[in-house]
Design a protein around this motif. Structure first.
Motif, PDB file in Angstrom:
ATOM      1  N   LYS A  48       2.196   8.825   4.393  1.00 27.62           N
ATOM      2  CA  LYS A  48       3.570   8.400   4.133  1.00 27.62           C
ATOM      3  C   LYS A  48       3.693   7.586   2.847  1.00 27.62           C
ATOM      4  O   LYS A  48       4.660   7.738   2.093  1.00 27.62           O
ATOM      5  CB  LYS A  48       4.095   7.583   5.316  1.00 27.62           C
ATOM      6  CG  LYS A  48       4.291   8.445   6.558  1.00 27.62           C
ATOM      7  CD  LYS A  48       4.785   7.627   7.732  1.00 27.62           C
ATOM      8  CE  LYS A  48       5.030   8.536   8.936  1.00 27.62           C
ATOM      9  NZ  LYS A  48       5.259   7.778  10.174  1.00 27.62           N
ATOM     10  N   LEU A  49       2.702   6.736   2.604  1.00 29.21           N
ATOM     11  CA  LEU A  49       2.739   5.928   1.387  1.00 29.21           C
ATOM     12  C   LEU A  49       2.653   6.832   0.146  1.00 29.21           C
ATOM     13  O   LEU A  49       3.256   6.548  -0.890  1.00 29.21           O
ATOM     14  CB  LEU A  49       1.587   4.916   1.388  1.00 29.21           C
ATOM     15  CG  LEU A  49       1.675   3.823   2.470  1.00 29.21           C
ATOM     16  CD1 LEU A  49       0.383   3.023   2.549  1.00 29.21           C
ATOM     17  CD2 LEU A  49       2.864   2.893   2.198  1.00 29.21           C
ATOM     18  N   ARG A  50       1.915   7.923   0.289  1.00 24.82           N
ATOM     19  CA  ARG A  50       1.793   8.859  -0.819  1.00 24.82           C
ATOM     20  C   ARG A  50       3.102   9.628  -1.033  1.00 24.82           C
ATOM     21  O   ARG A  50       3.552   9.833  -2.163  1.00 24.82           O
ATOM     22  CB  ARG A  50       0.644   9.838  -0.557  1.00 24.82           C
ATOM     23  CG  ARG A  50       0.034  10.452  -1.819  1.00 24.82           C
ATOM     24  CD  ARG A  50      -1.197  11.242  -1.460  1.00 24.82           C
ATOM     25  NE  ARG A  50      -0.850  12.315  -0.534  1.00 24.82           N
ATOM     26  CZ  ARG A  50      -0.648  13.582  -0.906  1.00 24.82           C
ATOM     27  NH1 ARG A  50      -0.781  13.925  -2.172  1.00 24.82           N
ATOM     28  NH2 ARG A  50      -0.342  14.501  -0.012  1.00 24.82           N
ATOM     29  N   GLN A  51       3.716  10.042   0.072  1.00 26.92           N
ATOM     30  CA  GLN A  51       5.008  10.735  -0.029  1.00 26.92           C
ATOM     31  C   GLN A  51       6.035   9.888  -0.777  1.00 26.92           C
ATOM     32  O   GLN A  51       6.885  10.417  -1.492  1.00 26.92           O
ATOM     33  CB  GLN A  51       5.559  11.044   1.371  1.00 26.92           C
ATOM     34  CG  GLN A  51       4.963  12.275   2.046  1.00 26.92           C
ATOM     35  CD  GLN A  51       5.261  12.287   3.547  1.00 26.92           C
ATOM     36  OE1 GLN A  51       6.259  11.735   4.002  1.00 26.92           O
ATOM     37  NE2 GLN A  51       4.377  12.913   4.322  1.00 26.92           N
ATOM     38  N   GLN A  52       5.970   8.579  -0.564  1.00 31.07           N
ATOM     39  CA  GLN A  52       6.925   7.685  -1.213  1.00 31.07           C
ATOM     40  C   GLN A  52       6.440   7.220  -2.587  1.00 31.07           C
ATOM     41  O   GLN A  52       7.014   6.295  -3.165  1.00 31.07           O
ATOM     42  CB  GLN A  52       7.173   6.459  -0.329  1.00 31.07           C
ATOM     43  CG  GLN A  52       7.733   6.788   1.048  1.00 31.07           C
ATOM     44  CD  GLN A  52       9.077   7.478   0.980  1.00 31.07           C
ATOM     45  OE1 GLN A  52       9.960   7.060   0.252  1.00 31.07           O
ATOM     46  NE2 GLN A  52       9.231   8.584   1.718  1.00 31.07           N
ATOM     47  N   SER A  53       5.376   7.846  -3.056  1.00 34.98           N
ATOM     48  CA  SER A  53       4.838   7.542  -4.396  1.00 34.98           C
ATOM     49  C   SER A  53       4.440   6.088  -4.581  1.00 34.98           C
ATOM     50  O   SER A  53       4.564   5.549  -5.676  1.00 34.98           O
ATOM     51  CB  SER A  53       5.841   7.921  -5.496  1.00 34.98           C
ATOM     52  OG  SER A  53       6.272   9.239  -5.331  1.00 34.98           O
ATOM     53  N   GLN A  78       9.462  -2.303   0.437  1.00 34.99           N
ATOM     54  CA  GLN A  78       9.247  -0.886   0.139  1.00 34.99           C
ATOM     55  C   GLN A  78       8.131  -0.287   0.984  1.00 34.99           C
ATOM     56  O   GLN A  78       8.217   0.852   1.443  1.00 34.99           O
ATOM     57  CB  GLN A  78       8.889  -0.708  -1.341  1.00 34.99           C
ATOM     58  CG  GLN A  78      10.052  -0.924  -2.290  1.00 34.99           C
ATOM     59  CD  GLN A  78       9.611  -0.913  -3.737  1.00 34.99           C
ATOM     60  OE1 GLN A  78       8.489  -1.308  -4.068  1.00 34.99           O
ATOM     61  NE2 GLN A  78      10.501  -0.471  -4.614  1.00 34.99           N
ATOM     62  N   ILE A  79       7.081  -1.060   1.185  1.00 29.94           N
ATOM     63  CA  ILE A  79       5.928  -0.568   1.958  1.00 29.94           C
ATOM     64  C   ILE A  79       6.326  -0.337   3.405  1.00 29.94           C
ATOM     65  O   ILE A  79       6.037   0.711   3.998  1.00 29.94           O
ATOM     66  CB  ILE A  79       4.755  -1.573   1.878  1.00 29.94           C
ATOM     67  CG1 ILE A  79       4.280  -1.710   0.436  1.00 29.94           C
ATOM     68  CG2 ILE A  79       3.622  -1.142   2.790  1.00 29.94           C
ATOM     69  CD1 ILE A  79       3.323  -2.861   0.204  1.00 29.94           C
ATOM     70  N   ILE A  80       7.004  -1.314   3.981  1.00 26.25           N
ATOM     71  CA  ILE A  80       7.413  -1.193   5.387  1.00 26.25           C
ATOM     72  C   ILE A  80       8.371  -0.017   5.551  1.00 26.25           C
ATOM     73  O   ILE A  80       8.275   0.760   6.498  1.00 26.25           O
ATOM     74  CB  ILE A  80       8.053  -2.510   5.858  1.00 26.25           C
ATOM     75  CG1 ILE A  80       6.988  -3.601   5.913  1.00 26.25           C
ATOM     76  CG2 ILE A  80       8.720  -2.343   7.220  1.00 26.25           C
ATOM     77  CD1 ILE A  80       7.522  -4.978   6.195  1.00 26.25           C
ATOM     78  N   ASP A  81       9.249   0.135   4.601  1.00 28.00           N
ATOM     79  CA  ASP A  81      10.198   1.235   4.643  1.00 28.00           C
ATOM     80  C   ASP A  81       9.473   2.583   4.566  1.00 28.00           C
ATOM     81  O   ASP A  81       9.834   3.539   5.256  1.00 28.00           O
ATOM     82  CB  ASP A  81      11.181   1.087   3.477  1.00 28.00           C
ATOM     83  CG  ASP A  81      12.393   1.983   3.649  1.00 28.00           C
ATOM     84  OD1 ASP A  81      12.984   1.954   4.745  1.00 28.00           O
ATOM     85  OD2 ASP A  81      12.729   2.720   2.712  1.00 28.00           O
ATOM     86  N   ALA A  82       8.427   2.631   3.751  1.00 28.95           N
ATOM     87  CA  ALA A  82       7.706   3.891   3.537  1.00 28.95           C
ATOM     88  C   ALA A  82       7.072   4.427   4.817  1.00 28.95           C
ATOM     89  O   ALA A  82       6.990   5.629   5.024  1.00 28.95           O
ATOM     90  CB  ALA A  82       6.631   3.708   2.471  1.00 28.95           C
ATOM     91  N   VAL A  83       6.641   3.529   5.699  1.00 28.86           N
ATOM     92  CA  VAL A  83       6.018   3.985   6.944  1.00 28.86           C
ATOM     93  C   VAL A  83       7.036   4.079   8.078  1.00 28.86           C
ATOM     94  O   VAL A  83       6.675   4.071   9.255  1.00 28.86           O
ATOM     95  CB  VAL A  83       4.816   3.105   7.362  1.00 28.86           C
ATOM     96  CG1 VAL A  83       3.697   3.225   6.350  1.00 28.86           C
ATOM     97  CG2 VAL A  83       5.226   1.655   7.536  1.00 28.86           C
ATOM     98  N   ASN A  84       8.303   4.148   7.696  1.00 29.86           N
ATOM     99  CA  ASN A  84       9.380   4.421   8.659  1.00 29.86           C
ATOM    100  C   ASN A  84       9.649   3.291   9.634  1.00 29.86           C
ATOM    101  O   ASN A  84      10.121   3.532  10.737  1.00 29.86           O
ATOM    102  CB  ASN A  84       9.098   5.677   9.495  1.00 29.86           C
ATOM    103  CG  ASN A  84       8.972   6.918   8.651  1.00 29.86           C
ATOM    104  OD1 ASN A  84       9.392   6.922   7.490  1.00 29.86           O
ATOM    105  ND2 ASN A  84       8.422   7.960   9.215  1.00 29.86           N
TER     106      ASN A  84
END
Lengths: 157, 157
Positions: A48-53, A78-84
DNA sequence: GTAAACCCGACTAGTTTAGTCAAGTAAATA
DNA sequence: TATTTACTTGACTAAACTAGTCGGGTTTAC
């Protein structure tokens, strides 16, 4: 809103990446040992972190992950958001249709709290975490314990 | 940390109590209709609110619940706490033993966030919510919609 | 070509939420 | 005192989510 180990693990892993950036790409196996997070679970999170660049990967032996931006430009939010994991504490996802299409009694309160949580975590970058004394101390401990082989890391949890 | 409908329902119900205080004891059936919260679920929540002495009950016909303190003396944080939702976002419950008995890398960050959330919700009393314009407007709407019989409340959700 | 590392999807035990349902008990009023 | 209203308690549950595991891939440096 939920803030569980999922989001905490993601932030911890990203901070590990920031702290060890000078060593080149960091393998998930290394993060797994240092931070005591299951390797398979890290794989899920990093997808997921990769998907969000937020990170980029290097395959093959000696490969691993690295931050895809300067640590100054990556916030905890941003990090917390990236993992949904959502920082939103409203029931209506801020839409104000919580009760029969109109606002419920406490709508404004939850909007306000959501905004404050978001503002706080947006104001904290990986770079600012790296600079904190507490973080430095823990990082030194983690690296020395590992290099000295003091931790039995094999089968733990 | 979790902040879900459980805590939100509890705060909403308590605010309903504060707004309608002058009518004497308020029955859970009334709150259920106004706020569209399942009666049985309200019963569960009020059992906990009573245990924490935030409300007191009056049995028999015409009975119901009322605040057991002045609305100035009841904070949103207390209500959420009473229904067993924790505002703590650390994994170690603030104990600092998150990693093999020592602090994990991000311990300080989560302590800091927990403190801010707690401070915010502790600073907000039922009395201050009652005074907010948004809350007043929603409350007027809820009461008028009900008295006029505009809402079909019977089988909804 | 082989090993180190990432990549991907399916699966799962356990917990929590958001309730339902049933059987009470207490007290006000007729 | 009978009745009704309303609180009280406890058992149960479907659905969702967390925090993983497992098994197989694919890529690339050496």
């Amino acid at each position: 809103m939920r803030l569980t180990t999922k989001g905490r693990y993601a932030v911890t892993a990203m901070l590990d990446l920031a702290l060890n950036a000078e060593k080149g790409p960091i393998s998930l196996a290394d993060i797994s040992k240092r931070q005591e997070i299951s390797l398979s679970y890290l794989e899920q999170l990093f997808a997921k972190l990769r998907q969000q660049s937020l990170v980029s990967s290097v395959r093959g032996p000696g490969g691993g992950y690295k931050l895809s931006r300067e640590p100054e430009a990556i916030s905890v939010a941003q990090i917390i958001d990236a993992v949904n994991e959502s920082l939103d504490v409203t029931n209506c996802e801020r839409q104000g249709n919580c009760q029969q299409g109109q606002q419920c009694l406490t709508h404004h309160l939850w909007i306000d709290l959501s905004d404050r949580i978001h503002a706080f975590l947006s104001s904290i970058s990986l770079a600012s975490l790296v600079q904190q004394d507490e973080v430095q101390e823990v990082s030194v401990r983690q690296n020395s314990a590992r290099e000295l082989g003091l931790l039995d890391v094999s089968g733990v949890q």
